[in-house]
Design an enzyme around this catalytic site. Structure first.
Site, PDB file in Angstrom:
ATOM      1  CE  LYS A 113      -4.429  -1.505   1.597  1.00 17.75           C
ATOM      2  NZ  LYS A 113      -5.615  -1.146   2.343  1.00 17.75           N
ATOM      3  CE  LYS A 196      -6.162  -8.418  -0.653  1.00 15.02           C
ATOM      4  NZ  LYS A 196      -5.858  -8.037   0.705  1.00 15.02           N
ATOM      5  CE  LYS A 199     -16.278  -2.061  -2.405  1.00 12.71           C
ATOM      6  NZ  LYS A 199     -17.422  -2.853  -2.822  1.00 12.71           N
TER       7      LYS A 199
HETATM    8  P1  TYM Z   1     -10.421  -6.592   5.361  1.00 10.60           P
HETATM    9  O1  TYM Z   1     -11.508  -5.631   5.751  1.00 10.60           O
HETATM   10  O2  TYM Z   1      -9.544  -6.236   4.218  1.00 10.60           O
HETATM   11  O3  TYM Z   1     -11.059  -7.987   5.054  1.00 10.60           O
HETATM   12  C1  TYM Z   1     -11.966  -8.612   5.956  1.00 10.60           C
HETATM   13  C2  TYM Z   1     -11.722 -10.095   5.952  1.00 10.60           C
HETATM   14  O4  TYM Z   1     -11.866 -10.630   4.633  1.00 10.60           O
HETATM   15  C3  TYM Z   1     -10.700 -11.355   4.274  1.00 10.60           C
HETATM   16  N1  TYM Z   1     -10.451 -11.171   2.839  1.00 10.60           N
HETATM   17  C4  TYM Z   1     -10.256 -12.177   1.992  1.00 10.60           C
HETATM   18  N2  TYM Z   1     -10.238 -13.515   2.168  1.00 10.60           N
HETATM   19  C5  TYM Z   1     -10.042 -14.283   1.074  1.00 10.60           C
HETATM   20  N3  TYM Z   1      -9.859 -13.777  -0.176  1.00 10.60           N
HETATM   21  C6  TYM Z   1      -9.876 -12.435  -0.392  1.00 10.60           C
HETATM   22  N4  TYM Z   1      -9.715 -11.954  -1.614  1.00 10.60           N
HETATM   23  C7  TYM Z   1     -10.082 -11.574   0.708  1.00 10.60           C
HETATM   24  N5  TYM Z   1     -10.145 -10.229   0.854  1.00 10.60           N
HETATM   25  C8  TYM Z   1     -10.377 -10.008   2.164  1.00 10.60           C
HETATM   26  C9  TYM Z   1      -9.579 -10.759   5.101  1.00 10.60           C
HETATM   27  O5  TYM Z   1      -8.526 -11.658   5.254  1.00 10.60           O
HETATM   28  C10 TYM Z   1     -10.293 -10.456   6.402  1.00 10.60           C
HETATM   29  O6  TYM Z   1     -10.331 -11.588   7.217  1.00 10.60           O
HETATM   30  N6  TYM Z   1      -6.909  -5.785   8.723  1.00 10.60           N
HETATM   31  C11 TYM Z   1      -8.163  -6.436   8.525  1.00 10.60           C
HETATM   32  C12 TYM Z   1      -9.260  -6.014   9.469  1.00 10.60           C
HETATM   33  C13 TYM Z   1      -8.938  -6.150  10.920  1.00 10.60           C
HETATM   34  C14 TYM Z   1      -8.880  -7.348  11.665  1.00 10.60           C
HETATM   35  C15 TYM Z   1      -8.617  -6.958  13.000  1.00 10.60           C
HETATM   36  C16 TYM Z   1      -9.004  -8.684  11.310  1.00 10.60           C
HETATM   37  C17 TYM Z   1      -8.730  -5.131  11.790  1.00 10.60           C
HETATM   38  N7  TYM Z   1      -8.522  -5.613  13.042  1.00 10.60           N
HETATM   39  C18 TYM Z   1      -8.473  -7.923  14.000  1.00 10.60           C
HETATM   40  C19 TYM Z   1      -8.869  -9.632  12.331  1.00 10.60           C
HETATM   41  C20 TYM Z   1      -8.600  -9.240  13.654  1.00 10.60           C
HETATM   42  C21 TYM Z   1      -8.637  -6.107   7.126  1.00 10.60           C
HETATM   43  O7  TYM Z   1      -8.321  -5.104   6.576  1.00 10.60           O
HETATM   44  O8  TYM Z   1      -9.526  -6.960   6.631  1.00 10.60           O
END
Ligand code: TYM
Length: 334
Positions: A113, A196, A199
């Site tokens: 990023k 991947k 969004k």
């Molecule tokens: P985020 O909001 O990007 O995504 C939410 C969840 O979806 C999963 N994910 C995917 N899994 C499989 N294939 C994909 N293409 C894909 N895109 C997204 C992510 O792995 C995630 O589980 N940093 C985290 C949010 C967060 C968090 C936390 C997660 C903040 N604090 C504490 C766990 C525990 C994030 O940006 O996820």
């Protein structure tokens, strides 16, 4: 009982990667664990390109609505908005004094990023995984259901917790581990199956949103990039497009990949893509129906989020108090 924590950024319309990589497990784990789920709006303001302050409140509410629609049960689990608890930001500061510059700089998500942004990259983006560690550790989470892309962040949370416990001599924090689904832990972009589904980087054609209507879902799968051969087999390197579709179909139907290969190999890509589209449409249908009901009463969602924040605070506040005492901060007199 096992404690589970996970979070998701408020992008409003969640996608198939979010669902198969994480949310299916969020819902399933409610049967066997104490679950805490969070819409992480503080994480959503870390990169200017993705931060739209005018739409963020609505997107936060929309994300919570989708979470309820997929099956997060506010009776059994805690569902809340991250910024409603000051404890997360405060605990991040404590962890900032324990985390190393070097380990944060190496985080793959930060590297991706921040690429090309030079010195203008925000401190928040750099510190993002430390806030994530605070999210997880404040709740003594044993397990964190996430997609594959979050693996390094969960390992960092574990390292920070371990270092904190070791340095301050008190077992304040439980060390968490990541839980990934058996298939589709990393759903790829339908147009660029080596990247991947995301969004922020996927084109509209490459990303399937949970609230896309059936026609749109069908169109997206029908135009998914595969390759010029005709065989259907699982090979991430040589056949990334077909392999991605196999993973999606496996997760959507709960069938093994070898079983699907036996059934579809020889039938041509058209039939296969049609089957994947159909399985996904059937999978999201009940979610969309429930979403339509829930979205008609946003006041009720806000009420549930307030109740969730109150319950979350009951866990997070004492953990933070213990951490502050352990690190040597004088408690205010009563
Ligand atoms: P985020 O909001 O990007 O995504 C939410 C969840 O979806 C999963 N994910 C995917 N899994 C499989 N294939 C994909 N293409 C894909 N895109 C997204 C992510 O792995 C995630 O589980 N940093 C985290 C949010 C967060 C968090 C936390 C997660 C903040 N604090 C504490 C766990 C525990 C994030 O940006 O996820």
């Amino acid at each position: 009982m096992t404690r589970v924590f996970s979070g998701i950024q408020p992008s409003g319309d969640l996608h198939l990667g979010n669902y198969l990589g994480a949310l299916v497990n969020w819902v399933g784990m409610q049967d066997r664990a104490d679950c805490v789920y969070c819409v992480v709006d503080l994480h959503a303001i870390t990169s200017p390109a993705e931060h739209d302050h005018a739409t963020l409140p609505q997107r936060t509410l929309d994300a919570a609505t989708v979470l309820l629609a997929v099956g997060v049960d506010p009776e059994r689990s805690i569902l809340f908005v991250q910024s409603h608890l000051h404890e997360h930001a405060e605990c991040t500061w404590l962890f900032n004094c324990v985390a190393g510059f070097g380990e944060l700089r190496k985080m793959p998500q930060f590297r991706e990023k921040s690429e090309g942004k030079g010195e203008s990259v925000s401190v928040g983006l750099f510190d993002y995984p430390v806030l994530q560690a605070a999210d997880i550790l404040l709740y003594h989470a044993d397990e964190v259901p996430v997609g594959e892309d979050q693996r390094h962040h969960i390992e960092l949370a574990r390292d920070i917790g371990q270092r904190f416990n070791h340095r301050f001599g008190d077992e304040v924090f439980t060390l968490p581990k990541a839980i990934h689904p058996p298939a589709a832990a990393r759903v790829r972009d339908l147009q660029e199956p080596t990247s991947k589904m995301s969004k922020s980087t996927s084109s509209d054609k490459g990303i399937v949103n949970l609230l896309d209507d059936p026609k749109r879902i069908e169109k997206k799968f029908k135009s998914a990039v595969t390759d010029s051969a005709t065989d259907i087999r699982y090979d991430r390197t040589e056949k990334p497009g077909v392999s991605n579709l196999l993973e999606i179909l496996s997760a959507a139907t709960d069938r093994d990949i070898p079983d699907l290969v036996t059934e579809y190999d020889g039938q041509g890509y058209g039939t296969f893509k049609g089957a994947v589209a159909e399985a996904v449409i059937e999978m999201v249908r009940p979610i969309q129906e429930r979403h339509a009901e829930l979205a008609s009463d946003p006041g009720e969602i806000e009420r549930l989020l307030k109740q969730g924040a109150d319950r979350a605070r009951e866990v997070a506040a004492p953990t933070l108090a213990r951490a502050k005492a352990a690190i040597g901060l004088l408690p205010p007199s009563r």
